[in-house]
Design a protein around this motif. Structure first.
Motif, PDB file in Angstrom:
ATOM      1  N   THR A 170      50.995 -38.382   4.182  1.00 55.76           N
ATOM      2  CA  THR A 170      50.981 -37.556   5.383  1.00 55.76           C
ATOM      3  C   THR A 170      51.964 -36.406   5.231  1.00 55.76           C
ATOM      4  O   THR A 170      52.888 -36.457   4.411  1.00 55.76           O
ATOM      5  CB  THR A 170      51.355 -38.376   6.626  1.00 55.76           C
ATOM      6  OG1 THR A 170      52.722 -38.819   6.493  1.00 55.76           O
ATOM      7  CG2 THR A 170      50.455 -39.579   6.789  1.00 55.76           C
ATOM      8  N   ARG A 171      51.787 -35.384   6.035  1.00 55.69           N
ATOM      9  CA  ARG A 171      52.717 -34.256   6.015  1.00 55.69           C
ATOM     10  C   ARG A 171      54.129 -34.713   6.399  1.00 55.69           C
ATOM     11  O   ARG A 171      55.112 -34.268   5.809  1.00 55.69           O
ATOM     12  CB  ARG A 171      52.231 -33.159   6.971  1.00 55.69           C
ATOM     13  CG  ARG A 171      50.966 -32.465   6.511  1.00 55.69           C
ATOM     14  CD  ARG A 171      50.430 -31.526   7.598  1.00 55.69           C
ATOM     15  NE  ARG A 171      49.275 -30.775   7.151  1.00 55.69           N
ATOM     16  CZ  ARG A 171      48.029 -31.244   7.170  1.00 55.69           C
ATOM     17  NH1 ARG A 171      47.808 -32.481   7.586  1.00 55.69           N
ATOM     18  NH2 ARG A 171      47.027 -30.480   6.760  1.00 55.69           N
ATOM     19  N   ARG A 188      53.693 -27.239   9.051  1.00 52.87           N
ATOM     20  CA  ARG A 188      53.120 -26.053   8.393  1.00 52.87           C
ATOM     21  C   ARG A 188      53.879 -25.699   7.121  1.00 52.87           C
ATOM     22  O   ARG A 188      53.338 -25.033   6.236  1.00 52.87           O
ATOM     23  CB  ARG A 188      53.120 -24.864   9.363  1.00 52.87           C
ATOM     24  CG  ARG A 188      52.127 -25.014  10.512  1.00 52.87           C
ATOM     25  CD  ARG A 188      52.133 -23.799  11.405  1.00 52.87           C
ATOM     26  NE  ARG A 188      51.681 -22.606  10.708  1.00 52.87           N
ATOM     27  CZ  ARG A 188      51.720 -21.376  11.247  1.00 52.87           C
ATOM     28  NH1 ARG A 188      52.192 -21.212  12.472  1.00 52.87           N
ATOM     29  NH2 ARG A 188      51.287 -20.343  10.576  1.00 52.87           N
ATOM     30  N   ASP A 191      51.985 -27.203   4.387  1.00 55.29           N
ATOM     31  CA  ASP A 191      50.739 -26.468   4.170  1.00 55.29           C
ATOM     32  C   ASP A 191      50.971 -25.206   3.338  1.00 55.29           C
ATOM     33  O   ASP A 191      50.173 -24.877   2.444  1.00 55.29           O
ATOM     34  CB  ASP A 191      50.109 -26.084   5.513  1.00 55.29           C
ATOM     35  CG  ASP A 191      49.736 -27.295   6.348  1.00 55.29           C
ATOM     36  OD1 ASP A 191      49.586 -28.387   5.763  1.00 55.29           O
ATOM     37  OD2 ASP A 191      49.606 -27.148   7.572  1.00 55.29           O
ATOM     38  N   LYS A 195      49.366 -24.546  -0.355  1.00 56.29           N
ATOM     39  CA  LYS A 195      48.555 -23.350  -0.584  1.00 56.29           C
ATOM     40  C   LYS A 195      49.036 -22.591  -1.812  1.00 56.29           C
ATOM     41  O   LYS A 195      48.223 -22.152  -2.648  1.00 56.29           O
ATOM     42  CB  LYS A 195      48.610 -22.444   0.647  1.00 56.29           C
ATOM     43  CG  LYS A 195      47.839 -21.143   0.493  1.00 56.29           C
ATOM     44  CD  LYS A 195      47.979 -20.265   1.732  1.00 56.29           C
ATOM     45  CE  LYS A 195      47.277 -18.928   1.537  1.00 56.29           C
ATOM     46  NZ  LYS A 195      47.459 -18.030   2.726  1.00 56.29           N
ATOM     47  N   LYS A 211      43.935 -32.327  -2.947  1.00 60.24           N
ATOM     48  CA  LYS A 211      42.900 -32.416  -1.924  1.00 60.24           C
ATOM     49  C   LYS A 211      43.513 -32.580  -0.537  1.00 60.24           C
ATOM     50  O   LYS A 211      44.537 -33.254  -0.373  1.00 60.24           O
ATOM     51  CB  LYS A 211      41.981 -33.599  -2.209  1.00 60.24           C
ATOM     52  CG  LYS A 211      41.268 -33.542  -3.545  1.00 60.24           C
ATOM     53  CD  LYS A 211      40.259 -32.408  -3.588  1.00 60.24           C
ATOM     54  CE  LYS A 211      39.455 -32.457  -4.876  1.00 60.24           C
ATOM     55  NZ  LYS A 211      38.468 -31.333  -4.961  1.00 60.24           N
ATOM     56  N   THR A 212      42.874 -31.970   0.440  1.00 62.09           N
ATOM     57  CA  THR A 212      43.235 -32.192   1.842  1.00 62.09           C
ATOM     58  C   THR A 212      42.422 -33.358   2.375  1.00 62.09           C
ATOM     59  O   THR A 212      41.187 -33.343   2.304  1.00 62.09           O
ATOM     60  CB  THR A 212      42.948 -30.949   2.694  1.00 62.09           C
ATOM     61  OG1 THR A 212      43.705 -29.838   2.190  1.00 62.09           O
ATOM     62  CG2 THR A 212      43.338 -31.189   4.147  1.00 62.09           C
ATOM     63  N   ILE A 213      43.108 -34.376   2.869  1.00 59.23           N
ATOM     64  CA  ILE A 213      42.443 -35.509   3.487  1.00 59.23           C
ATOM     65  C   ILE A 213      42.476 -35.272   4.997  1.00 59.23           C
ATOM     66  O   ILE A 213      43.542 -35.394   5.619  1.00 59.23           O
ATOM     67  CB  ILE A 213      43.133 -36.838   3.122  1.00 59.23           C
ATOM     68  CG1 ILE A 213      43.346 -36.925   1.606  1.00 59.23           C
ATOM     69  CG2 ILE A 213      42.318 -38.008   3.641  1.00 59.23           C
ATOM     70  CD1 ILE A 213      42.089 -36.799   0.784  1.00 59.23           C
ATOM     71  N   ARG A 214      41.354 -34.890   5.541  1.00 61.54           N
ATOM     72  CA  ARG A 214      41.291 -34.439   6.930  1.00 61.54           C
ATOM     73  C   ARG A 214      41.891 -35.472   7.888  1.00 61.54           C
ATOM     74  O   ARG A 214      41.547 -36.660   7.853  1.00 61.54           O
ATOM     75  CB  ARG A 214      39.844 -34.146   7.331  1.00 61.54           C
ATOM     76  CG  ARG A 214      39.703 -33.488   8.696  1.00 61.54           C
ATOM     77  CD  ARG A 214      38.247 -33.228   9.010  1.00 61.54           C
ATOM     78  NE  ARG A 214      37.630 -32.337   8.035  1.00 61.54           N
ATOM     79  CZ  ARG A 214      37.650 -31.005   8.124  1.00 61.54           C
ATOM     80  NH1 ARG A 214      38.290 -30.429   9.131  1.00 61.54           N
ATOM     81  NH2 ARG A 214      37.043 -30.263   7.209  1.00 61.54           N
ATOM     82  N   GLY A 215      42.805 -34.998   8.726  1.00 60.77           N
ATOM     83  CA  GLY A 215      43.435 -35.854   9.712  1.00 60.77           C
ATOM     84  C   GLY A 215      44.534 -36.744   9.178  1.00 60.77           C
ATOM     85  O   GLY A 215      45.146 -37.498   9.934  1.00 60.77           O
ATOM     86  N   TYR A 218      47.668 -35.070   2.258  1.00 59.39           N
ATOM     87  CA  TYR A 218      47.291 -34.534   0.957  1.00 59.39           C
ATOM     88  C   TYR A 218      47.337 -35.602  -0.120  1.00 59.39           C
ATOM     89  O   TYR A 218      48.085 -36.579  -0.034  1.00 59.39           O
ATOM     90  CB  TYR A 218      48.220 -33.386   0.565  1.00 59.39           C
ATOM     91  CG  TYR A 218      48.106 -32.172   1.453  1.00 59.39           C
ATOM     92  CD1 TYR A 218      47.028 -31.303   1.340  1.00 59.39           C
ATOM     93  CD2 TYR A 218      49.081 -31.897   2.408  1.00 59.39           C
ATOM     94  CE1 TYR A 218      46.921 -30.192   2.155  1.00 59.39           C
ATOM     95  CE2 TYR A 218      48.989 -30.779   3.230  1.00 59.39           C
ATOM     96  CZ  TYR A 218      47.902 -29.932   3.092  1.00 59.39           C
ATOM     97  OH  TYR A 218      47.797 -28.829   3.895  1.00 59.39           O
TER      98      TYR A 218
END
Length: 225
Positions: A170-171, A188, A191, A195, A211-215, A218
């Protein structure tokens, strides 16, 4: 003895920071604008830079960006601004940490020492993952035998994800692990760094990707993990 560069056009701030860090045993170089600070860096090795955002001749964002291109040292930005847009611009320019003025003297010392400890940690094992090789002692990333020197936070983030391939983080976990519990920014920040890593490597590496794991967060996915 570690050498720290202080760059601020406010003579009182320069004096305060110089006095605090001198008492901690650091050698101090000081400049009142970004151009003068960059000249000092070309003449003498530094271990860390503390840079004000708003300065004449060359502002802190541009100075940080120039440091990132030529020197492998951590940077702390000092600013009176607290808006997320200003923080995002600072991290995009390559800063490793952000401190809002006015700040507590102990907090500055804590952040300086924390960055130097993380930056100087060379005891962790290197990472070899397909075409990706990370040398944690030399802070180098190699992909297909091409060497890259990354800003510290990008290096730490890539190293952490590559050391745990195909695992989702998780972030908030990444913030806690790499920026520390005292970090006052938001998700952010992660993020922005993800990027930048993608922009660097997406066209030259085909056996791993972030990969971004939605919700959730990463994951660095690798074919040979």
């Amino acid at each position: 003895m570690k050498t720290i560069l202080i760059c601020d056009d406010d003579v009182h701030i320069r004096g305060l920071v110089k006095g605090l860090l001198s008492k901690e045993g650091f050698k101090i170089l000081a400049a009142d604008n970004g151009a003068a600070a960059f000249e000092l860096l070309q003449k003498e090795m530094c271990d860390l830079a503390i840079v004000d955002v708003m300065m004449p001749i060359m502002d802190g964002y541009l100075l940080t960006s120039k440091i990132r291109k030529l020197y492998d040292i951590p940077v702390i930005l000092l600013t009176a601004k607290s808006q997320i847009e200003d923080k995002e611009k600072g991290f995009e320019s390559g800063t490793d940490d952000y401190l809002i003025k006015p700040f507590e003297p102990k907090e500055l010392i804590f952040r300086v020492n924390a960055l130097l400890r993380r930056y100087g940690n060379s005891n962790e094992a290197n990472v070899n993952l397909g075409s990706l090789y990370i040398n944690k002692k030399r802070y180098e990333v190699k992909i297909n035998n091409k060497t890259f020197i990354l800003p510290l936070k990008e290096f730490e983030l890539l190293s952490f994800l590559a050391a745990h391939p195909n695992q989702v983080f998780t972030r908030s976990h990444l913030i806690e692990k790499l920026w520390g519990l005292e970090f006052e920014g938001d998700d952010r920040t992660v993020d922005v760094h993800i990027k930048r890593l993608r922009e660097r490597f997406s066209d030259i590496a085909d056996d791993f990707s972030i990969k971004t794991i939605r919700g959730v967060g990463y994951s660095l996915e690798a074919e040979n993990a």
